[in-house]
Design a protein around this motif. Structure first.
Motif, short mmCIF file in Angstrom:
data_model
loop_
_atom_site.label_atom_id
_atom_site.label_comp_id
_atom_site.label_asym_id
_atom_site.label_seq_id
_atom_site.Cartn_x
_atom_site.Cartn_y
_atom_site.Cartn_z
N GLY A 218 74.53 -4.96 -18.09
CA GLY A 218 74.99 -4.06 -19.13
C GLY A 218 75.50 -2.72 -18.62
O GLY A 218 76.00 -1.91 -19.39
N GLY A 219 75.35 -2.50 -17.31
CA GLY A 219 75.72 -1.20 -16.76
C GLY A 219 77.13 -1.17 -16.22
O GLY A 219 77.92 -2.09 -16.39
N MET A 220 77.44 -0.05 -15.54
CA MET A 220 78.73 0.11 -14.87
C MET A 220 78.43 0.14 -13.36
O MET A 220 77.51 -0.51 -12.91
N GLY A 221 79.22 0.87 -12.60
CA GLY A 221 78.91 1.06 -11.19
C GLY A 221 77.61 1.84 -11.05
O GLY A 221 77.16 2.48 -12.00
N ALA A 222 76.98 1.75 -9.88
CA ALA A 222 75.70 2.46 -9.70
C ALA A 222 75.54 2.89 -8.25
O ALA A 222 75.93 2.17 -7.33
N LEU A 223 74.97 4.08 -8.05
CA LEU A 223 74.70 4.58 -6.70
C LEU A 223 73.26 4.28 -6.31
O LEU A 223 73.00 3.88 -5.18
N GLY A 224 72.34 4.46 -7.24
CA GLY A 224 70.93 4.16 -6.97
C GLY A 224 70.20 5.35 -6.37
O GLY A 224 70.79 6.24 -5.76
N ALA A 225 68.88 5.37 -6.58
CA ALA A 225 68.04 6.50 -6.18
C ALA A 225 68.07 6.73 -4.67
O ALA A 225 68.11 7.87 -4.20
N ARG A 226 68.11 5.64 -3.91
CA ARG A 226 68.08 5.76 -2.45
C ARG A 226 69.33 6.49 -1.95
O ARG A 226 69.26 7.38 -1.10
N GLN A 227 70.49 6.13 -2.51
CA GLN A 227 71.74 6.75 -2.07
C GLN A 227 71.84 8.21 -2.51
O GLN A 227 72.34 9.06 -1.79
N LEU A 228 71.35 8.48 -3.75
CA LEU A 228 71.39 9.85 -4.25
C LEU A 228 70.50 10.77 -3.40
O LEU A 228 70.86 11.91 -3.12
N ALA A 229 69.34 10.24 -2.98
CA ALA A 229 68.44 11.03 -2.13
C ALA A 229 69.11 11.32 -0.79
O ALA A 229 69.03 12.44 -0.26
N TRP A 230 69.77 10.32 -0.25
CA TRP A 230 70.50 10.51 1.01
C TRP A 230 71.62 11.55 0.85
O TRP A 230 71.80 12.42 1.70
N LEU A 231 72.36 11.46 -0.27
CA LEU A 231 73.47 12.39 -0.51
C LEU A 231 72.97 13.82 -0.55
O LEU A 231 73.59 14.72 0.02
N LYS A 232 71.83 14.03 -1.19
CA LYS A 232 71.25 15.37 -1.28
C LYS A 232 70.96 15.92 0.11
O LYS A 232 71.32 17.05 0.44
N THR A 233 70.35 15.08 0.94
CA THR A 233 70.02 15.49 2.30
C THR A 233 71.30 15.71 3.11
O THR A 233 71.41 16.67 3.88
N ASP A 234 72.24 14.83 2.94
CA ASP A 234 73.49 14.91 3.70
C ASP A 234 74.25 16.20 3.40
O ASP A 234 74.77 16.85 4.29
N LEU A 235 74.29 16.59 2.12
CA LEU A 235 75.05 17.77 1.72
C LEU A 235 74.30 19.06 2.04
O LEU A 235 74.92 20.12 2.20
N ALA A 236 72.97 18.97 2.15
CA ALA A 236 72.14 20.17 2.36
C ALA A 236 72.56 20.93 3.61
O ALA A 236 72.46 22.15 3.67
N GLY A 237 73.06 20.21 4.59
CA GLY A 237 73.44 20.85 5.85
C GLY A 237 74.82 21.50 5.83
O GLY A 237 75.28 21.98 6.85
N HIS A 238 75.48 21.48 4.69
CA HIS A 238 76.84 22.01 4.62
C HIS A 238 76.95 23.17 3.64
O HIS A 238 76.42 23.10 2.52
N GLY A 239 77.62 24.23 4.06
CA GLY A 239 77.81 25.40 3.22
C GLY A 239 78.79 25.14 2.09
O GLY A 239 79.59 24.20 2.15
#
Ligand SMILES: [Cu+2]
Lengths: 306, 109
Positions: free
Chosen positions: A169-190
């Motif tokens: 019933g959903g659309m595309g999905a990133l998922g909690a694991r990927q969102l957590a990684w994205l947060k960490t990945d972006l944290a190192g960038h101004g």
């Protein structure tokens, strides 16, 4: 915010073939048609986006998807980009021989290419054959996750996977694991680091009834909001669509294989039938130029033939 | 023309069924057209063989929404079929793992 601007930001701009546009201060501005002096790309990092090559599809309106991919690649090569992004659906059915054809055609250009998967590439063994072949050498955000990031000339590129483990019933999905990684990945960038985020299914809701959106994209966009220049590149819908929201510019690319109908204009999102002689007018590639020190990113969409 | 071909394939399936599985109570079909399962809810008796036929020119899958899935097809290309025999009464929801907005239900009672 006045009404005119609100309207500009809330509506999706449908754009025809060969239009050059820039984004300056969050407002899209048309510079001119391809072939005019204003359409000459400025010096800077230029890269191309190709999408939805669907190698293995061989029905109306396109019985030669390798041929149209090759035509798209010829167009890219002529523009001498520094690199290329493929935003997914490389293959039609994730079959090894389909991956082979795409890998050989794209490899023959000699252009460094970064891939993310479409749902058609993720049909076998939880996507492992795609990751092993098209994302080798990347630093995976999670083992065989199909997402990663890299830096190029001061621009941070983030490749997301929104086609794995979709919910009924959903659309595309990133998922909690990927969102957590994205947060960490972006944290190192101004905040001043220019971001280019690429994923197969649009990261905003284009048309929910056809699943053209990503269920948890709002959480990803929230992480992107503090950056001054964000460009989001998607495929999946086989047509050009552009939208600007604050500092975030969205762009979807044409397919190199077949067009799909505009949202809601057909009973379903299946391949749009076009007259054989007109197919190449609705297929194409995008060329993007990022100029350092400027807040705009220029996108030129070029059809395979007119 | 492709519709005719699909009908012929379906007829062929019906003809060979008794040899494939003795004791099957019957056959019912779900067609996939325009990114839609039709009928969306199919009610059958226990022992019925349900056959899905993809009539789109885009591949789809048929995946049970139970965790772990009770049944799962490979990608069905145009005119490909997938079959499941439903022995036990119950409600079986399913969806297309490529286009997750596509959903259907098999009611066995
Ligand atoms: Cu589907």
């Amino acid at each position: 915010m006045n009404d005119g601007r609100r309207q500009l930001l809330s509506c999706m701009a449908w754009v025809g073939t060969g239009l050059l546009w820039t984004v300056s201060g969050g407002v899209p501005r048309t510079l001119g048609l391809l072939g005019t002096a204003a359409a000459m790309p400025a010096p800077g990092l230029t890269f191309a986006q190709i999408s939805d090559s669907h190698i293995g599809f061989a029905r109306d309106p396109n019985t030669d998807t390798p041929g149209t991919l090759k035509a798209a690649l010829d167009l890219v090569v002529a523009q001498h980009p520094a690199m290329m992004l493929h935003t997914g659906d490389v293959s039609h059915l994730s079959r090894p021989e389909q991956f082979d054809i795409a890998e050989q055609l794209i490899g023959a250009t000699g252009i460094e290419t970064h891939y993310i998967p479409g749902e058609h590439d993720w049909l076998e063994d939880d996507g492992r054959p795609f990751v092993a072949r098209f994302q080798k050498g990347t630093k995976q955000g999670a083992p065989d996750g199909g997402f990663y990031s890299f830096d190029r000339e001061g621009v941070h590129f983030v490749g997301l996977n929104n086609v794995a483990d979709l919910k009924p019933g959903g659309m595309g999905a990133l998922g909690a694991r990927q969102l957590a990684w994205l947060k960490t990945d972006l944290a190192g960038h101004g905040d001043s680091t220019p971001l280019v985020v690429f994923a197969h299914i649009p990261l905003w809701v284009v048309y929910k009834e056809w699943g053209w959106g990503t269920d948890d994209s709002a959480q990803a966009l929230a992480l992107l909001r503090r950056f001054g220049s964000v460009t989001v590149l998607n495929g999946h819908i086989h047509q050009i669509l552009q939208k600007v929201e604050g500092n975030v510019a969205f762009h979807t690319a044409r397919s190199t294989a077949f067009p799909q109908p505009a949202p809601g204009t057909a009973p379903g999102p299946g391949p749009l039938k076009v007259e054989p002689g007109r197919l190449r007018e609705v297929l194409g590639v995008a060329s993007l130029t990022f100029t350092r020190g400027q807040s705009h990113l220029a996108v030129v969409d070029t059809p395979l033939g007119a | 023309m492709s519709g005719l071909l699909s009908r012929r394939r379906a007829a062929l399936l019906l003809a060979v069924l008794p040899a494939v599985r003795a004791g099957a109570a019957g056959v019912a079909s779900v067609t996939i057209d325009n990114f839609t399962f039709t009928p969306a809810v199919l009610t059958v008796a226990p022992g019925t063989r349900v056959v899905w036929i993809n009539r789109d020119d885009i591949p789809h899958t048929v995946v049970s929404d139970a965790r772990p899935p009770a049944f799962r097809s490979h990608a069905l290309d145009t005119d490909d079929t997938f079959e499941v025999v439903f022995d036990r009464p119950g409600r079986w929801g399913y969806f297309c793992a490529l286009h997750a907005h596509m959903q259907g239900t098999i009611l066995v009672r």
